[in-house]
Design an enzyme around this catalytic site. Structure first.
Site, mmCIF file in Angstrom:
data_model
loop_
_atom_site.group_PDB
_atom_site.id
_atom_site.type_symbol
_atom_site.label_atom_id
_atom_site.label_comp_id
_atom_site.label_asym_id
_atom_site.label_seq_id
_atom_site.Cartn_x
_atom_site.Cartn_y
_atom_site.Cartn_z
ATOM 1 N N LYS A 1 -23.192 -2.165 -21.081
ATOM 2 C CA LYS A 1 -21.889 -2.814 -20.935
ATOM 3 C C LYS A 1 -20.915 -2.484 -22.069
ATOM 4 O O LYS A 1 -19.700 -2.451 -21.857
ATOM 5 C CB LYS A 1 -22.058 -4.325 -20.825
ATOM 6 C CG LYS A 1 -22.672 -4.780 -19.508
ATOM 7 C CD LYS A 1 -22.673 -6.296 -19.414
ATOM 8 C CE LYS A 1 -23.227 -6.780 -18.080
ATOM 9 N NZ LYS A 1 -23.133 -8.244 -17.946
ATOM 10 N N ASP B 1 -17.508 -11.059 -15.720
ATOM 11 C CA ASP B 1 -18.548 -12.046 -16.025
ATOM 12 C C ASP B 1 -17.957 -13.405 -16.394
ATOM 13 O O ASP B 1 -18.324 -14.444 -15.836
ATOM 14 C CB ASP B 1 -19.445 -11.555 -17.162
ATOM 15 C CG ASP B 1 -20.450 -10.510 -16.722
ATOM 16 O OD1 ASP B 1 -20.820 -10.514 -15.523
ATOM 17 O OD2 ASP B 1 -20.863 -9.696 -17.562
ATOM 18 N N ALA C 1 -25.425 -16.104 -28.411
ATOM 19 C CA ALA C 1 -24.274 -15.381 -28.943
ATOM 20 C C ALA C 1 -24.321 -13.907 -28.558
ATOM 21 O O ALA C 1 -23.781 -13.053 -29.260
ATOM 22 C CB ALA C 1 -24.214 -15.537 -30.466
ATOM 23 N N GLY C 2 -24.950 -13.617 -27.425
ATOM 24 C CA GLY C 2 -25.046 -12.243 -26.945
ATOM 25 C C GLY C 2 -23.872 -11.861 -26.071
ATOM 26 O O GLY C 2 -22.808 -12.488 -26.091
ATOM 27 N N ALA D 1 -23.355 -11.972 -22.744
ATOM 28 C CA ALA D 1 -22.916 -12.952 -21.745
ATOM 29 C C ALA D 1 -22.175 -14.102 -22.419
ATOM 30 O O ALA D 1 -21.147 -14.577 -21.911
ATOM 31 C CB ALA D 1 -24.111 -13.478 -20.963
ATOM 32 N N ILE E 1 -27.128 -19.618 -17.014
ATOM 33 C CA ILE E 1 -26.702 -18.421 -16.296
ATOM 34 C C ILE E 1 -27.848 -17.728 -15.579
ATOM 35 O O ILE E 1 -27.631 -16.798 -14.806
ATOM 36 C CB ILE E 1 -25.970 -17.429 -17.224
ATOM 37 C CG1 ILE E 1 -26.929 -16.811 -18.244
ATOM 38 C CG2 ILE E 1 -24.777 -18.089 -17.900
ATOM 39 C CD1 ILE E 1 -26.326 -15.616 -18.963
ATOM 40 N N GLY F 1 -27.344 -20.050 -12.496
ATOM 41 C CA GLY F 1 -26.504 -18.870 -12.649
ATOM 42 C C GLY F 1 -26.064 -18.216 -11.360
ATOM 43 O O GLY F 1 -25.366 -17.191 -11.397
#
Length: 282
Positions: free
Chosen positions: A66, A102, A127-128, A130, A218, A241
């Site tokens: 991504k 997203d 904190a990634g 997504a 999610i 999700g």
């Protein structure tokens, strides 16, 4: 001539996107097909050149590509660039332009539970990539508070500092978040903790949960994670999700085709493939 669409990722076998989009192409009587392609990181540049050569109409991008795909594109939407991640690419007259659906997909799904988040206190777990898409999109819509809890507090701090939209936020350790969980109206779990096959794991305890809160995860496989099950048993409203997955796919489909698809059909199709029903407490 049949139009071709795709999803690139590694791994890719678990993706529900081909089933979802191919059903839509059939439903709207479009001469098009959507294929999954497993692409290793070292082969991403070659894969993009190949997609250009065959004139692909559009494609999705999933982990781990991504962010690394951005330099390979001809243009990137402002929101996607600020997030630093692309999940949808549209062939616009030969130019590959990247978008991120997203965060907007999550927000659309959230709106079926909450018409507005402007007065809400929100906790994002993780904190990634997504979390970044969701945090930036929510921050743009200005809730009262968005705090971020993460195992590595420095990553949460970096995410807050990177956001171009002004919003009240704190970076918290998971233990600190757990101790003050009753303060939050909305809790959003964005990590892969609890995903099949590790279904007995959860990112934090929810003993201090506000029973009037909305708890979102999610993950959609399983449809009800351990976190959501415990939250439901404590009286909270829960959301898995599936809504985010379906709405982000619907936004991508609309960008590719100009058609706003039947979201309920998409949801029922994915549920059928997962062999379950959406288990929520509203």
């Amino acid at each position: 001539m049949k139009k071709l669409y795709a999803v690139l990722g590694d791994p890719i076998g678990q993706s529900m996107s081909p089933i979802m989009h191919n059903d839509l192409f059939s439903y709207y009587q479009m001469d098009a097909a959507y294929h999954p392609f497993q692409v290793k990181s070292e082969d991403l540049k070659a894969a993009i050149l190949g997609l250009r050569a065959i004139g692909i109409s559009g494609f999705n991008v999933t982990v781990p590509h991504k962010s690394t795909i951005i330099p390979l594109l001809d243009g990137v939407d402002e929101l996607a660039m600020s997030i630093g991640a692309v999940n949808t690419v549209v062939n616009e007259d030969g130019r590959f332009v990247g978008y991120n659906t997203d965060g907007l997909g999550f927000l659309k799904g959230l709106s079926t539970y909450l018409p507005s988040i402007s007065d809400r206190k929100v906790l994002v777990i993780g904190a990634g990539g997504a979390a970044r898409a969701i945090y930036f999109t929510l921050a743009y819509n200005k809730p009262q508070v968005i705090d971020i809890a993460n195992r590595t507090i420095e990553k949460a701090e970096e995410l807050i500092e990177a956001c171009p939209f002004e919003v009240s936020s704190r970076a918290l350790a998971l233990n600190d978040a757990n101790n003050h969980l009753e303060d939050y109206d909305v809790i959003i779990q964005t990590t892969m903790i609890g995903m099949s096959p590790k279904v007995l794991e959860q990112p934090l305890m929810i003993t201090n949960l506000n029973p009037h809160a909305l708890v979102c995860d999610i993950i959609y496989n399983p449809l009800e994670t351990k976190l959501l099950k415990e939250a439901r048993q404590r009286g909270a409203t829960t959301q898995n999700g599936l809504d985010m997955f379906v709405y982000q796919g619907a936004l991508a489909f609309e960008k590719w085709t100009g058609i706003t698809p039947d979201v309920q059909r998409m949801k029922e199709n994915v549920l059928k493939q997962l062999g379950g029903t959406q288990n929520v407490n509203r």
